[in-house]
Design a protein around this motif. Structure first.
Motif, PDB file in Angstrom:
ATOM      1  N   GLN A  85       0.993  -1.168  -0.391  1.00  0.00           N
ATOM      2  CA  GLN A  85       0.079  -0.098   0.093  1.00  0.00           C
ATOM      3  C   GLN A  85       0.621   1.304  -0.056  1.00  0.00           C
ATOM      4  O   GLN A  85       0.283   2.412  -0.904  1.00  0.00           O
ATOM      5  CB  GLN A  85      -1.031   0.180   1.157  1.00  0.00           C
ATOM      6  N   TRP A  86       2.135   1.143   0.431  1.00  0.00           N
ATOM      7  CA  TRP A  86       2.926   2.446   1.277  1.00  0.00           C
ATOM      8  C   TRP A  86       3.659   2.618  -0.324  1.00  0.00           C
ATOM      9  O   TRP A  86       3.461   3.712  -0.835  1.00  0.00           O
ATOM     10  CB  TRP A  86       4.023   1.918   2.272  1.00  0.00           C
ATOM     11  N   ALA A  87       4.347   1.438  -1.162  1.00  0.00           N
ATOM     12  CA  ALA A  87       4.327   2.105  -2.507  1.00  0.00           C
ATOM     13  C   ALA A  87       3.607   2.249  -3.210  1.00  0.00           C
ATOM     14  O   ALA A  87       4.041   3.010  -4.120  1.00  0.00           O
ATOM     15  CB  ALA A  87       5.246   0.460  -2.399  1.00  0.00           C
ATOM     16  N   GLU A  88       2.364   1.659  -3.159  1.00  0.00           N
ATOM     17  CA  GLU A  88       1.714   2.190  -4.624  1.00  0.00           C
ATOM     18  C   GLU A  88       1.172   3.712  -4.012  1.00  0.00           C
ATOM     19  O   GLU A  88       1.480   4.454  -5.288  1.00  0.00           O
ATOM     20  CB  GLU A  88       0.777   1.022  -4.236  1.00  0.00           C
ATOM     21  N   ALA A  89       1.448   3.647  -3.014  1.00  0.00           N
ATOM     22  CA  ALA A  89       0.929   5.999  -2.661  1.00  0.00           C
ATOM     23  C   ALA A  89       1.872   6.217  -3.115  1.00  0.00           C
ATOM     24  O   ALA A  89       1.368   7.241  -3.568  1.00  0.00           O
ATOM     25  CB  ALA A  89       0.850   5.492  -1.469  1.00  0.00           C
ATOM     26  N   GLN A  90       3.480   5.650  -2.936  1.00  0.00           N
ATOM     27  CA  GLN A  90       4.486   6.147  -3.185  1.00  0.00           C
ATOM     28  C   GLN A  90       4.300   6.757  -4.883  1.00  0.00           C
ATOM     29  O   GLN A  90       5.067   7.822  -5.432  1.00  0.00           O
ATOM     30  CB  GLN A  90       5.556   5.768  -2.946  1.00  0.00           C
ATOM     31  N   HIS A  91       3.627   5.948  -5.795  1.00  0.00           N
ATOM     32  CA  HIS A  91       4.185   5.473  -6.827  1.00  0.00           C
ATOM     33  C   HIS A  91       2.971   6.694  -7.153  1.00  0.00           C
ATOM     34  O   HIS A  91       3.337   7.031  -8.884  1.00  0.00           O
ATOM     35  CB  HIS A  91       4.003   3.833  -7.246  1.00  0.00           C
ATOM     36  N   ALA A  92       2.252   6.755  -7.014  1.00  0.00           N
ATOM     37  CA  ALA A  92       1.038   7.779  -7.330  1.00  0.00           C
ATOM     38  C   ALA A  92       1.723   9.395  -7.268  1.00  0.00           C
ATOM     39  O   ALA A  92       1.216   9.556  -8.249  1.00  0.00           O
ATOM     40  CB  ALA A  92      -0.115   6.967  -6.266  1.00  0.00           C
ATOM     41  N   VAL A  93       2.505   9.013  -6.317  1.00  0.00           N
ATOM     42  CA  VAL A  93       2.570  10.414  -6.537  1.00  0.00           C
ATOM     43  C   VAL A  93       3.521  10.862  -7.769  1.00  0.00           C
ATOM     44  O   VAL A  93       3.426  12.247  -8.082  1.00  0.00           O
ATOM     45  CB  VAL A  93       3.549  10.994  -4.750  1.00  0.00           C
ATOM     46  N   TRP A  94       4.100   9.860  -7.397  1.00  0.00           N
ATOM     47  CA  TRP A  94       5.660   9.967  -8.256  1.00  0.00           C
ATOM     48  C   TRP A  94       4.761  10.399  -9.749  1.00  0.00           C
ATOM     49  O   TRP A  94       5.099  11.254 -10.604  1.00  0.00           O
ATOM     50  CB  TRP A  94       6.717   8.298  -8.153  1.00  0.00           C
ATOM     51  N   SER A  95       3.389   9.155 -10.236  1.00  0.00           N
ATOM     52  CA  SER A  95       3.916   9.156 -11.303  1.00  0.00           C
ATOM     53  C   SER A  95       2.688  11.154 -11.591  1.00  0.00           C
ATOM     54  O   SER A  95       1.868  11.452 -13.004  1.00  0.00           O
ATOM     55  CB  SER A  95       2.302   8.356 -11.419  1.00  0.00           C
ATOM     56  N   THR A  96       2.575  11.386 -10.712  1.00  0.00           N
ATOM     57  CA  THR A  96       1.484  12.722 -10.777  1.00  0.00           C
ATOM     58  C   THR A  96       2.544  13.790 -10.556  1.00  0.00           C
ATOM     59  O   THR A  96       2.116  15.121 -10.696  1.00  0.00           O
ATOM     60  CB  THR A  96       0.795  13.136 -10.054  1.00  0.00           C
ATOM     61  N   SER A  97       4.120  14.074 -10.444  1.00  0.00           N
ATOM     62  CA  SER A  97       4.944  14.529 -10.276  1.00  0.00           C
ATOM     63  C   SER A  97       5.116  15.640 -11.568  1.00  0.00           C
ATOM     64  O   SER A  97       5.529  14.841 -12.239  1.00  0.00           O
ATOM     65  CB  SER A  97       5.963  14.143  -9.308  1.00  0.00           C
TER      66      SER A  97
END
Ligand SMILES: [Zn+2]
Length: 107
Positions: A85-97
């Motif tokens: 879950q944490w990794a998915e959240a980090q990835h979501a942040v990256w993909s909208t950065s």
């Protein structure tokens, strides 16, 4: 139009981080710096196996040790789930950065 949020920069020359990262040549030193966060390779099988072993041990009469093994399996599964879950959240942040091409700031 998005501009760099840095007060010293405020350049309108910003790029979508995933787009920019994909366009970098693989030997670019920035390729690693802007890379997406890694997704953990977790396996729920170990957790499931521990729970199954625990149940077998309980039915064989080792109730306390069986419960401990099963609880360990459940705990491991919960940890693995949290990590994903944490990794998915980090990835979501990256993909909208975005990345500023003037000061290389990320936002
Ligand atoms: Zn900037």
């Amino acid at each position: 139009m998005i501009a760099c949020p840095s007060s010293k920069c405020s350049s309108p020359n910003v790029a979508d981080l995933p787009h920019y990262w994909r366009s970098l040549p693989s030997d670019s030193p920035l390729k690693a710096e802007y890379a997406p966060p890694a997704r953990p390779k977790v396996s729920y099988w170990a957790a499931l196996a521990a729970v199954a072993v625990g149940i077998v041990v309980i039915t064989e009469g080792g109730i306390l040790i069986g419960l401990l093994i099963a609880a360990g399996g459940v705990g491991w599964g919960a940890l693995a789930f949290k990590a994903v879950q944490w990794a998915e959240a980090q990835h979501a942040v990256w993909s909208t950065s975005h990345v500023c091409l003037a000061c290389t700031g990320r936002f």
